[in-house]
Design an enzyme around this catalytic site. Structure first.
Site, PDB file in Angstrom:
ATOM      1  N   ASP A  10     -42.637 -27.215  21.090  1.00 32.78           N
ATOM      2  CA  ASP A  10     -42.902 -27.937  20.094  1.00 32.78           C
ATOM      3  C   ASP A  10     -41.598 -29.235  20.947  1.00 32.78           C
ATOM      4  O   ASP A  10     -40.542 -28.482  21.487  1.00 32.78           O
ATOM      5  CB  ASP A  10     -42.357 -27.665  18.762  1.00 32.78           C
ATOM      6  N   SER A  11     -41.389 -30.246  20.318  1.00 30.29           N
ATOM      7  CA  SER A  11     -40.127 -30.863  20.502  1.00 30.29           C
ATOM      8  C   SER A  11     -38.847 -30.594  19.680  1.00 30.29           C
ATOM      9  O   SER A  11     -37.690 -31.364  19.547  1.00 30.29           O
ATOM     10  CB  SER A  11     -40.354 -32.573  20.119  1.00 30.29           C
ATOM     11  N   TYR A  42     -39.720 -36.723  19.212  1.00 36.63           N
ATOM     12  CA  TYR A  42     -40.243 -37.077  20.707  1.00 36.63           C
ATOM     13  C   TYR A  42     -41.437 -38.484  20.304  1.00 36.63           C
ATOM     14  O   TYR A  42     -41.230 -39.262  20.379  1.00 36.63           O
ATOM     15  CB  TYR A  42     -41.431 -36.074  21.033  1.00 36.63           C
ATOM     16  N   GLY A  43     -41.770 -38.180  19.159  1.00 36.49           N
ATOM     17  CA  GLY A  43     -42.075 -39.324  18.048  1.00 36.49           C
ATOM     18  C   GLY A  43     -41.592 -40.918  18.547  1.00 36.49           C
ATOM     19  O   GLY A  43     -41.768 -41.911  18.490  1.00 36.49           O
ATOM     20  N   CYS A  73     -46.960 -30.197  18.731  1.00 34.83           N
ATOM     21  CA  CYS A  73     -46.362 -31.572  18.627  1.00 34.83           C
ATOM     22  C   CYS A  73     -47.637 -32.208  18.285  1.00 34.83           C
ATOM     23  O   CYS A  73     -48.276 -32.010  19.271  1.00 34.83           O
ATOM     24  CB  CYS A  73     -45.448 -31.337  20.397  1.00 34.83           C
ATOM     25  N   ASN A  74     -46.903 -32.996  17.225  1.00 31.24           N
ATOM     26  CA  ASN A  74     -48.330 -34.142  17.366  1.00 31.24           C
ATOM     27  C   ASN A  74     -48.124 -35.031  18.387  1.00 31.24           C
ATOM     28  O   ASN A  74     -48.919 -35.561  18.939  1.00 31.24           O
ATOM     29  CB  ASN A  74     -48.422 -34.685  16.042  1.00 31.24           C
ATOM     30  N   CYS A 183     -46.741 -34.198  11.768  1.00 29.55           N
ATOM     31  CA  CYS A 183     -45.933 -33.184  12.353  1.00 29.55           C
ATOM     32  C   CYS A 183     -45.789 -32.089  11.991  1.00 29.55           C
ATOM     33  O   CYS A 183     -45.672 -31.514  10.488  1.00 29.55           O
ATOM     34  CB  CYS A 183     -44.794 -34.624  11.949  1.00 29.55           C
ATOM     35  N   THR A 184     -45.705 -31.557  13.016  1.00 29.27           N
ATOM     36  CA  THR A 184     -45.525 -29.561  12.720  1.00 29.27           C
ATOM     37  C   THR A 184     -44.074 -29.287  12.070  1.00 29.27           C
ATOM     38  O   THR A 184     -44.041 -28.141  11.824  1.00 29.27           O
ATOM     39  CB  THR A 184     -45.485 -28.770  13.704  1.00 29.27           C
ATOM     40  N   HIS A 185     -42.971 -30.304  12.012  1.00 31.42           N
ATOM     41  CA  HIS A 185     -42.259 -29.434  11.082  1.00 31.42           C
ATOM     42  C   HIS A 185     -41.556 -29.934   9.752  1.00 31.42           C
ATOM     43  O   HIS A 185     -41.577 -29.716   8.979  1.00 31.42           O
ATOM     44  CB  HIS A 185     -40.919 -30.851  11.363  1.00 31.42           C
TER      45      HIS A 185
END
Length: 259
Positions: A10-11, A42-43, A73-74, A183-185
């Site tokens: 992931d980022s 990354y977004g 990471c989306n 978003c995975t966060h």
């Protein structure tokens, strides 16, 4: 190959929300989690940069002997997974915002999507949205600043709460009944989001679906680990290990990695 680890990147630290679902469903599997926190988020980056970062992460995990890679990471999924699948001869699992279940189940005909700029502006997101949500009111919100706060250890801060209040107001005004986390966060914000949203609004993330898909692909490729010995779960970050450690059980050790 079946005893080789699952790779997850992931980022940053957010993809640990995906790792937890995978670990719960597949406790026999070894895992290697790679957090590229130095380059988060990354977004806000361009497609070419996102692809190059995803290549770097993928090749690190391949060199560690991973049998499958979860792009947790989306933004990396929507921008880079097609390239990764066409370049590397191994299974990849991606993450997409759960638009479909929200669109099919909404009663108010309005859903909210909180995601990064990189996800919301991607061709894959547009295609999915057009396919399942073309006849409903979709309130999209770029979660600018959220990842940065989480990566700096300010998950429960007043600053985070104020930011979310601003982002959620248009959704509440539009009478959404589903909020999709893109978003995975963001699953780490669920308790805070629940405080700020009306009680009837349901929050959806992709974690369980990703874990189920990971299991299905491992099974299809005869890669499931049926050994019952103690499994290894390795966590690496090029950010602050203490912040990622705060999201994990103390029995797991986060190591700093200069990459």
């Amino acid at each position: 190959m079946s005893i080789q680890p699952i790779g997850i990147f992931d980022s940053g630290i957010g993809g640990t929300s995906i790792w937890k679902e995978i670990h719960a469903l597949l406790p026999n599997e070894d895992t290697i989690y790679l957090a590229d926190s130095f380059n988060a988020p990354y977004g806000q980056k361009g497609k070419g940069t996102i692809i190059n970062l995803s290549i770097k992460n993928t090749e690190y995990l391949i060199n560690k002997g991973c049998k499958l890679i979860v792009v947790a990471c989306n933004t990396a999924t929507t921008n880079a997974i097609d390239y990764l699948r066409s370049t590397y001869n191994m299974p990849f699992i991606g993450i997409e915002p759960a638009i479909k279940p929200a669109a099919l189940q909404t009663k108010s005909n309005a859903i909210g999507i909180l995601a990064t700029k990189g996800t919301l502006s991607s061709a894959l997101f547009s295609k999915t949205s057009d396919m399942f949500a073309s006849n409903i009111n979709v309130i999209e919100q770029i979660g600018e600043g959220i990842v940065e706060l989480i990566e700096s250890g300010k998950l429960q801060s007043d600053e985070m709460k104020r930011l979310l209040e601003v982002y959620l107001k248009p959704m509440i005004d539009a009478h959404i009944d589903y909020l999709v986390l893109g978003c995975t966060h963001y699953p780490y914000l669920i308790s805070l989001l629940a405080e700020l949203l009306p009680d009837h609004v349901k929050i959806i993330d992709s974690g369980e679906a990703v874990a189920r898909q990971t299991k299905a692909i491992l099974k299809k490729n005869n890669l499931l680990n049926i050994e019952t010995s103690n499994n290894k779960n390795c966590f690496y970050t090029n950010g602050n290990p203490r912040i990622m450690q705060s999201l994990l059980d103390s029995k797991f050790v986060v190591e700093y990695l200069d990459f």
